[in-house]
Scaffold this motif. Structure first.
Motif, PDB file in Angstrom:
ATOM      1  N   VAL A  46       0.819  -1.213   0.000  1.00  0.00           N
ATOM      2  CA  VAL A  46       0.000   0.000   0.000  1.00  0.00           C
ATOM      3  C   VAL A  46       0.853   1.265   0.000  1.00  0.00           C
ATOM      4  O   VAL A  46       0.483   2.272  -0.609  1.00  0.00           O
ATOM      5  CB  VAL A  46      -0.952  -0.003   1.227  1.00  0.00           C
ATOM      6  N   PHE A  47       2.007   1.212   0.664  1.00  0.00           N
ATOM      7  CA  PHE A  47       2.812   2.422   0.833  1.00  0.00           C
ATOM      8  C   PHE A  47       3.282   2.992  -0.497  1.00  0.00           C
ATOM      9  O   PHE A  47       3.325   4.218  -0.668  1.00  0.00           O
ATOM     10  CB  PHE A  47       4.006   2.157   1.755  1.00  0.00           C
ATOM     11  N   ASP A  48       3.623   2.130  -1.442  1.00  0.00           N
ATOM     12  CA  ASP A  48       4.046   2.624  -2.759  1.00  0.00           C
ATOM     13  C   ASP A  48       2.942   3.420  -3.441  1.00  0.00           C
ATOM     14  O   ASP A  48       3.213   4.424  -4.102  1.00  0.00           O
ATOM     15  CB  ASP A  48       4.488   1.473  -3.658  1.00  0.00           C
ATOM     16  N   ASN A  49       1.696   3.003  -3.272  1.00  0.00           N
ATOM     17  CA  ASN A  49       0.566   3.753  -3.838  1.00  0.00           C
ATOM     18  C   ASN A  49       0.433   5.122  -3.176  1.00  0.00           C
ATOM     19  O   ASN A  49       0.137   6.115  -3.845  1.00  0.00           O
ATOM     20  CB  ASN A  49      -0.734   2.967  -3.686  1.00  0.00           C
ATOM     21  N   ILE A  50       0.667   5.164  -1.870  1.00  0.00           N
ATOM     22  CA  ILE A  50       0.591   6.440  -1.152  1.00  0.00           C
ATOM     23  C   ILE A  50       1.686   7.380  -1.649  1.00  0.00           C
ATOM     24  O   ILE A  50       1.439   8.566  -1.898  1.00  0.00           O
ATOM     25  CB  ILE A  50       0.696   6.212   0.373  1.00  0.00           C
ATOM     26  N   VAL A  51       2.905   6.855  -1.817  1.00  0.00           N
ATOM     27  CA  VAL A  51       4.019   7.687  -2.293  1.00  0.00           C
ATOM     28  C   VAL A  51       3.776   8.131  -3.733  1.00  0.00           C
ATOM     29  O   VAL A  51       4.071   9.268  -4.085  1.00  0.00           O
ATOM     30  CB  VAL A  51       5.361   6.934  -2.161  1.00  0.00           C
ATOM     31  N   ASN A  52       3.229   7.251  -4.565  1.00  0.00           N
ATOM     32  CA  ASN A  52       2.923   7.653  -5.947  1.00  0.00           C
ATOM     33  C   ASN A  52       1.912   8.788  -5.974  1.00  0.00           C
ATOM     34  O   ASN A  52       1.970   9.658  -6.834  1.00  0.00           O
ATOM     35  CB  ASN A  52       2.396   6.461  -6.749  1.00  0.00           C
ATOM     36  N   PHE A  53       0.995   8.791  -5.023  1.00  0.00           N
ATOM     37  CA  PHE A  53      -0.003   9.856  -4.955  1.00  0.00           C
ATOM     38  C   PHE A  53       0.578  11.124  -4.338  1.00  0.00           C
ATOM     39  O   PHE A  53       0.418  12.217  -4.877  1.00  0.00           O
ATOM     40  CB  PHE A  53      -1.218   9.395  -4.138  1.00  0.00           C
ATOM     41  N   ALA A  54       1.269  10.984  -3.205  1.00  0.00           N
ATOM     42  CA  ALA A  54       1.663  12.149  -2.411  1.00  0.00           C
ATOM     43  C   ALA A  54       3.090  12.604  -2.629  1.00  0.00           C
ATOM     44  O   ALA A  54       3.446  13.705  -2.218  1.00  0.00           O
ATOM     45  CB  ALA A  54       1.460  11.849  -0.934  1.00  0.00           C
ATOM     46  N   GLY A  55       3.926  11.797  -3.233  1.00  0.00           N
ATOM     47  CA  GLY A  55       5.317  12.193  -3.447  1.00  0.00           C
ATOM     48  C   GLY A  55       6.040  12.426  -2.146  1.00  0.00           C
ATOM     49  O   GLY A  55       6.033  11.588  -1.251  1.00  0.00           O
ATOM     50  N   ALA A  56       6.655  13.594  -2.031  1.00  0.00           N
ATOM     51  CA  ALA A  56       7.472  13.914  -0.861  1.00  0.00           C
ATOM     52  C   ALA A  56       6.661  13.973   0.423  1.00  0.00           C
ATOM     53  O   ALA A  56       7.221  13.818   1.503  1.00  0.00           O
ATOM     54  CB  ALA A  56       8.190  15.244  -1.077  1.00  0.00           C
ATOM     55  N   GLY A  57       5.364  14.161   0.321  1.00  0.00           N
ATOM     56  CA  GLY A  57       4.531  14.197   1.519  1.00  0.00           C
ATOM     57  C   GLY A  57       4.577  12.905   2.298  1.00  0.00           C
ATOM     58  O   GLY A  57       4.433  12.892   3.513  1.00  0.00           O
ATOM     59  N   ALA A  58       4.798  11.795   1.620  1.00  0.00           N
ATOM     60  CA  ALA A  58       4.880  10.504   2.296  1.00  0.00           C
ATOM     61  C   ALA A  58       6.297   9.966   2.355  1.00  0.00           C
ATOM     62  O   ALA A  58       6.618   9.155   3.213  1.00  0.00           O
ATOM     63  CB  ALA A  58       3.984   9.490   1.589  1.00  0.00           C
ATOM     64  N   SER A  59       7.151  10.404   1.442  1.00  0.00           N
ATOM     65  CA  SER A  59       8.482   9.806   1.383  1.00  0.00           C
ATOM     66  C   SER A  59       9.531  10.547   2.203  1.00  0.00           C
ATOM     67  O   SER A  59      10.591   9.997   2.461  1.00  0.00           O
ATOM     68  CB  SER A  59       8.952   9.704  -0.071  1.00  0.00           C
ATOM     69  N   VAL A  60       9.268  11.760   2.635  1.00  0.00           N
ATOM     70  CA  VAL A  60      10.267  12.517   3.385  1.00  0.00           C
ATOM     71  C   VAL A  60      10.228  12.219   4.885  1.00  0.00           C
ATOM     72  O   VAL A  60      11.276  12.040   5.492  1.00  0.00           O
ATOM     73  CB  VAL A  60      10.127  14.038   3.124  1.00  0.00           C
TER      74      VAL A  60
END
Length: 145
Positions: A75-89
């Motif tokens: 699921v996390f990859d989908n969140i990062v694909n949607f939010a970009g730096a908002g989830a990956s930083v």
């Protein structure tokens, strides 16, 4: 032969529209939601009697666990694909950077797969983060003198 102006018009027509503002809003909302979750967990841990330092540590541990679980479920990859730096930083992104290669290379064994590949993405972040913090610390030290 086409003129420079005609070429520029063709480039503008075929170039994708900028989505920078939309991407910033999505990163802000998701990153903010992660922060709200962290602050809520902090308040909950304090409510149940944890001291400030312990509550902060428990929040970090909980967010890391959630990120790793979401990575494991894909699921996390989908969140990062949607939010970009908002989830990956935030710390969740670092947990994903460690967990994703470990999960991906698990079939190669625990030593040569998980152990060897776990820090393939996060390793450079650790190295350059440590070096840059040493440089900033040295600058701070010398400026204070």
């Amino acid at each position: 032969m086409i003129s420079q102006q005609e070429y520029q018009k063709m480039v503008q027509k075929s170039s994708p529209k900028s989505t920078t503002f939309k991407n910033c809003v999505k990163a802000f909302v998701v990153g903010g939601a992660i922060c709200v979750l962290g602050q809520s967990l902090y308040a909950m841990y304090e409510h149940f009697g944890a001291q400030k330092d312990l509550a902060g540590s428990l929040v970090a541990i909980t967010l890391i666990f959630i990120a790793i679980a979401l990575t494991g479920f894909g699921v996390f990859d989908n969140i990062v694909n949607f939010a970009g730096a908002g989830a990956s930083v935030p710390i969740t992104g670092f947990a994903n950077a460690v967990a994703a290669p470990a999960i991906e290379f698990k079939k190669e064994g625990f030593i040569l797969g998980v152990g060897a590949k776990m820090f393939i993405i996060a390793g450079p972040v650790i190295v350059y983060g440590t070096i840059s913090s040493m440089i900033v610390g040295a600058i701070y030290y010398f400026v204070q003198k």
